[in-house]
Motif scaffolding. Structure first.
Motif, PDB file in Angstrom:
ATOM      1  N   THR A  68      14.300  24.220 -40.221  1.00  0.00           N
ATOM      2  CA  THR A  68      13.457  24.357 -41.414  1.00  0.00           C
ATOM      3  C   THR A  68      12.880  23.007 -41.847  1.00  0.00           C
ATOM      4  N   CYS A  69      13.733  22.002 -41.977  1.00  0.00           N
ATOM      5  CA  CYS A  69      13.244  20.670 -42.361  1.00  0.00           C
ATOM      6  C   CYS A  69      14.252  19.624 -41.907  1.00  0.00           C
ATOM      7  N   GLY A  70      13.829  18.780 -40.993  1.00  0.00           N
ATOM      8  CA  GLY A  70      14.717  17.760 -40.423  1.00  0.00           C
ATOM      9  C   GLY A  70      15.194  16.756 -41.465  1.00  0.00           C
ATOM     10  N   LYS A 289      11.310  26.928 -48.806  1.00  0.00           N
ATOM     11  CA  LYS A 289      12.522  26.617 -49.574  1.00  0.00           C
ATOM     12  C   LYS A 289      12.430  25.245 -50.247  1.00  0.00           C
ATOM     13  N   CYS A 290      11.263  24.599 -50.133  1.00  0.00           N
ATOM     14  CA  CYS A 290      11.077  23.290 -50.772  1.00  0.00           C
ATOM     15  C   CYS A 290      11.380  23.360 -52.272  1.00  0.00           C
ATOM     16  N   ARG A 291      11.043  24.496 -52.864  1.00  0.00           N
ATOM     17  CA  ARG A 291      11.273  24.701 -54.288  1.00  0.00           C
ATOM     18  C   ARG A 291      12.690  24.345 -54.715  1.00  0.00           C
ATOM     19  N   CYS A 298      12.054  13.348 -54.165  1.00  0.00           N
ATOM     20  CA  CYS A 298      11.963  12.123 -53.375  1.00  0.00           C
ATOM     21  C   CYS A 298      11.245  12.366 -52.054  1.00  0.00           C
ATOM     22  N   CYS A 299      10.653  13.539 -51.906  1.00  0.00           N
ATOM     23  CA  CYS A 299      10.140  13.904 -50.591  1.00  0.00           C
ATOM     24  C   CYS A 299       8.712  13.413 -50.365  1.00  0.00           C
ATOM     25  N   PRO A 300       8.471  12.761 -49.230  1.00  0.00           N
ATOM     26  CA  PRO A 300       7.134  12.232 -48.974  1.00  0.00           C
ATOM     27  C   PRO A 300       6.055  13.297 -48.758  1.00  0.00           C
TER      28      PRO A 300
HETATM   29  S1  SF4 Z   1      11.012  19.128 -50.253  1.00  0.00           S
HETATM   30 FE1  SF4 Z   1      10.670  17.758 -48.498  1.00  0.00          FE
HETATM   31  S2  SF4 Z   1      12.703  17.249 -47.733  1.00  0.00           S
HETATM   32 FE2  SF4 Z   1      12.893  19.055 -49.031  1.00  0.00          FE
HETATM   33  S3  SF4 Z   1      12.730  20.816 -47.646  1.00  0.00           S
HETATM   34 FE3  SF4 Z   1      10.665  20.402 -48.436  1.00  0.00          FE
HETATM   35  S4  SF4 Z   1       9.725  19.046 -46.936  1.00  0.00           S
HETATM   36 FE4  SF4 Z   1      11.916  19.014 -46.562  1.00  0.00          FE
END
Ligand code: SF4
Length: 310
Positions: A68-70, A289-291, A298-300
């Motif tokens: 999903t997100c590394g 699921k970023c929510r 802190c996410c770029p």
């Molecule tokens: S907010 Fe950023 S670190 Fe968090 S799941 Fe989404 S892309 Fe990944």
């Protein structure tokens, strides 16, 4: 020793940086100091998370998280950044799982017995207020009811409950825990994962759902051989939370890999993820699921993270 120095330095860099970011995220800080953004950029393409000779231990849920997100996976595994929302939510999950385990273990289980057990578990828990507790209790009871109805109609034989497994593939070790393993009418293994969450897996993603795929791969590798289960017959999410239908549990089934156009897909998935985890680039990947991501602030890849004023 000298061999460990590089790894130690790397680990402490990750931990300090990620810990800092996670703390900010937990505190709900939307803007952060520029050095943090630098840090996260550095972390995104910093050194590998595993030393060269270190075994890569992966669990089915980690494979899913990494896919999903590394970046979220890296931060979560480096500092244990809270996954899965607030405590009451995971408590609810634990309650439903405990009752489900009892129901699976005892074929003659009656509903009064289950209700009593739910009450006992509930008394051991601490909730913020009695109102909240009452609401949660009702919600848990509804989930348990849905699960029990599903369990009663389920034709398969329950073979194992809440069982840990480990498959050693050399450098890669798959380690996990299943909610239950069943035997279908063809003698194949069906792995069950009970979900109390509010969102179901989109239909078109089920066939390649990473967590279920790793369970099925583990079956193929002999993880449940001791129960005579060597051939995967599918894996299922049993949704009992808001992702369920109103009145009953929702079964979300992944067919056996043998029925997939690419029967080798779970094997390849594990290889790709293991290589990625041991690599030196961790990609932040926007997803649905970023929510609820503990490091979102802190996410770029998100605006509130990407726009840093000078
Ligand atoms: S907010 Fe950023 S670190 Fe968090 S799941 Fe989404 S892309 Fe990944």
């Amino acid at each position: 020793g000298g061999a460990r120095t590089g790894r130690g330095r790397r680990a402490s860099f990750s931990r300090t940086t990620a810990g800092h970011l996670a703390r900010l995220a937990r505190a709900g800080v939307r803007g952060a100091r520029p050095e943090n953004w630098y840090a996260i950029t550095a972390l995104s393409d910093g050194g590998p998370a595993f030393a060269e000779d270190e075994p890569i231990t992966i669990s089915p849920s980690q494979v899913e998280a990494f896919t999903t997100c590394g970046l979220r996976w890296l931060l979560a595994s480096a500092v244990g950044a809270q996954e899965g929302g607030p405590n009451e939510y995971s408590t609810m999950g634990k309650v439903v799982h405990a009752v489900a385990e009892m129901a699976g273990a005892d074929d003659g289980v009656d509903e009064v017995h289950v209700a009593q057990r739910l009450d006992e578990i509930w008394k051991d828990l601490e909730f913020r207020s009695s109102w909240y507790s009452e609401k949660q209790r009702e919600q848990a009871a509804r989930m348990v009811d849905k699960f029990l109805a599903w369990h009663r109609d389920n034709p398969n034989e329950v073979v194992a409950l809440e069982e840990s497994f480990k498959v050693d593939l050399g450098r890669v070790v798959i380690k996990g825990r299943i909610d239950r393993a069943e035997r279908d009418d063809q003698g194949r293994a069906v792995i069950i994962d009970i979900k109390t969450s509010s969102t179901a897996v989109p239909k078109d993603e089920l066939a390649r759902h990473p967590q279920l795929g790793v369970y099925q791969y583990a079956v193929m590798l002999g993880a449940f051989e001791r129960h005579g289960l060597i051939e995967p017959g599918g894996a299922k999410l049993i949704q009992v939370g808001k992702a369920a239908f109103t009145a009953k549990a929702r079964e979300q089934e992944q067919p056996p890999p043998a029925e997939d156009a690419d029967p080798e897909w779970p094997k390849r998935l594990v290889e790709i993820v293991a290589t990625g985890m041991a690599g030196d680039v961790f990609q932040a990947r926007a997803n649905d699921k970023c929510r609820t991501c503990p490091v979102r602030s802190c996410c770029p890849v998100h605006d509130e993270g990407g726009q840093v004023g000078d």
